[in-house]
Design a protein around this motif. Structure first.
Motif, PDB file in Angstrom:
ATOM      1  N   THR A   1      42.915 -22.077  16.457  1.00  0.00           N
ATOM      2  CA  THR A   1      42.671 -23.147  15.488  1.00  0.00           C
ATOM      3  C   THR A   1      41.209 -23.231  15.054  1.00  0.00           C
ATOM      4  O   THR A   1      40.909 -23.840  14.037  1.00  0.00           O
ATOM      5  CB  THR A   1      43.093 -24.515  16.082  1.00  0.00           C
ATOM      6  N   TYR A   2      40.302 -22.629  15.830  1.00  0.00           N
ATOM      7  CA  TYR A   2      38.878 -22.690  15.460  1.00  0.00           C
ATOM      8  C   TYR A   2      38.624 -21.938  14.147  1.00  0.00           C
ATOM      9  O   TYR A   2      37.858 -22.389  13.299  1.00  0.00           O
ATOM     10  CB  TYR A   2      38.016 -22.100  16.568  1.00  0.00           C
ATOM     11  N   LEU A   3      39.290 -20.780  13.983  1.00  0.00           N
ATOM     12  CA  LEU A   3      39.064 -19.963  12.792  1.00  0.00           C
ATOM     13  C   LEU A   3      39.950 -20.382  11.628  1.00  0.00           C
ATOM     14  O   LEU A   3      39.586 -20.178  10.464  1.00  0.00           O
ATOM     15  CB  LEU A   3      39.311 -18.481  13.117  1.00  0.00           C
ATOM     16  N   SER A   4      41.110 -20.941  11.926  1.00  0.00           N
ATOM     17  CA  SER A   4      42.074 -21.229  10.862  1.00  0.00           C
ATOM     18  C   SER A   4      41.989 -22.650  10.322  1.00  0.00           C
ATOM     19  O   SER A   4      42.592 -22.952   9.287  1.00  0.00           O
ATOM     20  CB  SER A   4      43.493 -20.980  11.372  1.00  0.00           C
TER      21      SER A   4
ATOM     22  N   ARG B   1      41.118 -29.854  12.625  1.00  0.00           N
ATOM     23  CA  ARG B   1      41.295 -29.704  14.069  1.00  0.00           C
ATOM     24  C   ARG B   1      41.347 -31.062  14.762  1.00  0.00           C
ATOM     25  O   ARG B   1      42.124 -31.261  15.707  1.00  0.00           O
ATOM     26  CB  ARG B   1      40.157 -28.856  14.669  1.00  0.00           C
ATOM     27  N   ALA B   2      40.528 -32.006  14.310  1.00  0.00           N
ATOM     28  CA  ALA B   2      40.518 -33.345  14.911  1.00  0.00           C
ATOM     29  C   ALA B   2      41.876 -34.020  14.744  1.00  0.00           C
ATOM     30  O   ALA B   2      42.411 -34.614  15.693  1.00  0.00           O
ATOM     31  CB  ALA B   2      39.413 -34.194  14.295  1.00  0.00           C
ATOM     32  N   ILE B   3      42.443 -33.923  13.537  1.00  0.00           N
ATOM     33  CA  ILE B   3      43.760 -34.522  13.293  1.00  0.00           C
ATOM     34  C   ILE B   3      44.845 -33.786  14.077  1.00  0.00           C
ATOM     35  O   ILE B   3      45.703 -34.415  14.722  1.00  0.00           O
ATOM     36  CB  ILE B   3      44.082 -34.507  11.783  1.00  0.00           C
ATOM     37  N   TYR B   4      44.802 -32.463  14.013  1.00  0.00           N
ATOM     38  CA  TYR B   4      45.813 -31.638  14.684  1.00  0.00           C
ATOM     39  C   TYR B   4      45.843 -31.897  16.187  1.00  0.00           C
ATOM     40  O   TYR B   4      46.891 -32.212  16.755  1.00  0.00           O
ATOM     41  CB  TYR B   4      45.520 -30.169  14.394  1.00  0.00           C
TER      42      TYR B   4
ATOM     43  N   TYR C   1      52.271 -23.952  10.715  1.00  0.00           N
ATOM     44  CA  TYR C   1      50.911 -23.787  10.214  1.00  0.00           C
ATOM     45  C   TYR C   1      50.641 -22.362   9.742  1.00  0.00           C
ATOM     46  O   TYR C   1      49.534 -22.032   9.323  1.00  0.00           O
ATOM     47  CB  TYR C   1      49.897 -24.202  11.290  1.00  0.00           C
ATOM     48  N   ASN C   2      51.670 -21.504   9.857  1.00  0.00           N
ATOM     49  CA  ASN C   2      51.619 -20.131   9.327  1.00  0.00           C
ATOM     50  C   ASN C   2      50.484 -19.292   9.901  1.00  0.00           C
ATOM     51  O   ASN C   2      49.893 -18.471   9.191  1.00  0.00           O
ATOM     52  CB  ASN C   2      51.513 -20.156   7.792  1.00  0.00           C
TER      53      ASN C   2
END
Length: 257
Positions: free
Chosen positions: A39-42, A48-51, A105-106
């Motif tokens: 998730t850092y790159l995508s 990221r905070a919401i996810y 999230y593909n």
């Protein structure tokens, strides 16, 4: 009106100061900054905070109910309950994160760790939280920091407990001529009348909720109603019944029944 506002303030302080809320905030911030599982790159920082806020919020909610069920099946040692709970949460949440990342999230499968690694990472994170909590509960606190008031009465009942159980009570339940005493560090069974125990508990912040049950106020997580029956959920996962005769006492301490 003033009473309702005071009750609301009391409840908000209990929620914000709870271990569950603290764990939620700490893990969400950490996951947002680190961005595990690709998730850092995508994702951007707000994404990221919401996810991770949603994912970790779901995991905290699930862990509470899983721990309640686990404590009924396993019982006994709180650390064993935490280990089993962590394993169940890992098996539930690990695949959930993998499928969400890949299908919703593909994220390419090549960029994702394996399903097994997802499970292991979730289990490791759960156990880190458990170990931190155990450490904090067992760490002695400087008396000067606590600055206890000399006006606080000595609770005679606490003298009956072995040192390894500490002094932070969760509940005391009657079983015939015996008492099942639970603290944040474990359980003990002692031979004593419930009425005598209630007298010796005078001065401790707690309330009798049933003819056979007394609970510490700071151990109450939630009040649950099933039909006409009322229960309270405690920090150790126990579900304690509240009799109709003792509901007013619970209400007086700010809990909605």
């Amino acid at each position: 009106m003033q009473t309702k506002l005071s009750d609301l303030r009391f409840r908000m302080i209990r929620i914000i100061g709870s271990p569950a809320f603290s764990s939620f905030v700490a893990m969400t911030v950490l996951a947002t900054l680190v961005g595990p599982f690709g998730t850092y790159l995508s994702m951007s920082l707000p994404e990221r905070a919401i996810y991770w806020g949603i994912m970790i919020g779901v995991s905290v909610f699930l862990s509470f109910w899983v721990r309640c069920l686990t404590s009924r099946v396993v019982g006994g040692d709180p650390f064993l309950i935490d280990m089993v709970t962590s394993g169940v949460i890992a098996l539930m949440l690990g695949p959930m994160i993998w499928f969400y990342n890949h299908f919703l999230y593909n994220l390419p499968r090549a960029d994702l760790p394996s399903l097994g690694k997802h499970v292991l990472v979730v289990f490791a994170v759960c156990m880190i939280v458990v170990l931190i909590r155990v450490y904090l509960q067992s760490e002695p606190v400087d008396a000067e920091i606590l600055s206890p008031s000399p006006e606080v009465p000595d609770v005679v009942f606490l003298r009956r407990l072995p040192d390894e159980l500490g002094k932070d009570l969760v509940h005391v339940s009657a079983d015939g001529h015996y008492l099942d005493v639970a603290t944040h560090l474990g359980q003990e069974r002692i031979l004593m009348r419930f009425s005598d125990a209630l007298a010796e508990l005078d001065g401790y912040a707690g309330v009798r909720v049933h003819r056979s049950h007394w609970v510490a106020l700071d151990a109450i997580v939630a009040v649950e109603q099933t039909g006409r029956r009322v229960f309270i959920i405690l920090t150790d996962g126990h579900r304690v019944p509240v009799s109709q005769a003792h509901q007013p006492a619970l209400t007086e301490h700010g809990f909605q029944v």
